[in-house]
Design an enzyme around this catalytic site. Sequence first.
Site, PDB file in Angstrom:
ATOM      1  N   LYS A 101     -51.566 -78.080  45.779  1.00 54.08           N
ATOM      2  CA  LYS A 101     -50.486 -77.160  46.129  1.00 54.08           C
ATOM      3  C   LYS A 101     -51.096 -75.810  46.496  1.00 54.08           C
ATOM      4  CE  LYS A 101     -49.490 -75.523  41.450  1.00 54.08           C
ATOM      5  NZ  LYS A 101     -50.056 -74.200  41.589  1.00 54.08           N
ATOM      6  N   THR A 111     -42.436 -73.973  38.157  1.00 53.62           N
ATOM      7  CA  THR A 111     -42.146 -75.404  38.252  1.00 53.62           C
ATOM      8  C   THR A 111     -41.035 -75.806  37.289  1.00 53.62           C
ATOM      9  OG1 THR A 111     -44.388 -75.819  39.012  1.00 53.62           O
ATOM     10  CG2 THR A 111     -43.183 -77.701  38.106  1.00 53.62           C
ATOM     11  N   TYR A 131     -46.982 -68.201  35.638  1.00 56.35           N
ATOM     12  CA  TYR A 131     -46.949 -68.421  37.086  1.00 56.35           C
ATOM     13  C   TYR A 131     -46.482 -69.835  37.404  1.00 56.35           C
ATOM     14  CZ  TYR A 131     -49.530 -64.030  37.341  1.00 56.35           C
ATOM     15  OH  TYR A 131     -49.900 -62.719  37.216  1.00 56.35           O
ATOM     16  N   CYS A 132     -47.389 -70.753  37.515  1.00 56.03           N
ATOM     17  CA  CYS A 132     -47.076 -72.090  38.004  1.00 56.03           C
ATOM     18  C   CYS A 132     -46.267 -72.920  37.021  1.00 56.03           C
ATOM     19  CB  CYS A 132     -48.358 -72.797  38.419  1.00 56.03           C
ATOM     20  SG  CYS A 132     -49.230 -71.869  39.712  1.00 56.03           S
ATOM     21  N   VAL A 133     -46.517 -72.774  35.734  1.00 52.88           N
ATOM     22  CA  VAL A 133     -45.711 -73.512  34.750  1.00 52.88           C
ATOM     23  C   VAL A 133     -44.275 -73.007  34.815  1.00 52.88           C
ATOM     24  CG1 VAL A 133     -45.370 -73.948  32.281  1.00 52.88           C
ATOM     25  CG2 VAL A 133     -47.674 -74.086  33.267  1.00 52.88           C
TER      26      VAL A 133
END
Length: 180
Positions: A89, A126, A121-123
Amino acid sequence: MQASASNPRALLIIDMQVGMFSSHPPPFEGERVLANINTLIARARAAGAPIYAVRHTGPAGSPLAPDSALTQLLPALAVDPARDHVFVKTRPNCFVGTGLAQWLAEAGVAELVIAGMKTEYCVDATCRAALDLGLRAVLIEDAHSTANTPALDARDIIAHHNRTLNGPFVSLARTADFAF
């Protein structure tokens, strides 16, 4: 917490890669988080639940350039690229610009179990996006991490996100209590 046959689960491991894990400062309780994720991988595999591992890449010439060693999954992570789904990603949200939503739909997944890096951020991105896509999400509260920042300690960032996401976006579970 165990899934039923009508509620298949999948495991999503976010950004457990060399560049994120070996940052300075290092991730909070990184070795414990890695061990917990490996426990989840073993449980998912034993139950036949699909496993997805995503790597974050940046533009060419950046520290996270697609060909950089920093974007490789941690060697100690029990992901098997021959049987698990490993993908890339470029955005914090694991669904943007990837086939993740389609793969989950094709596999009949209704609940996504989330672990990995970086909490804020990504956790976070998502977890929030899963709800928008009609998925139930379970955040494994002791299987995600981040590093200290100038403004906040990693322990506080993780605790804050566990509290904030729990309820509106995810349900929380601990590694020791979770089964696929």
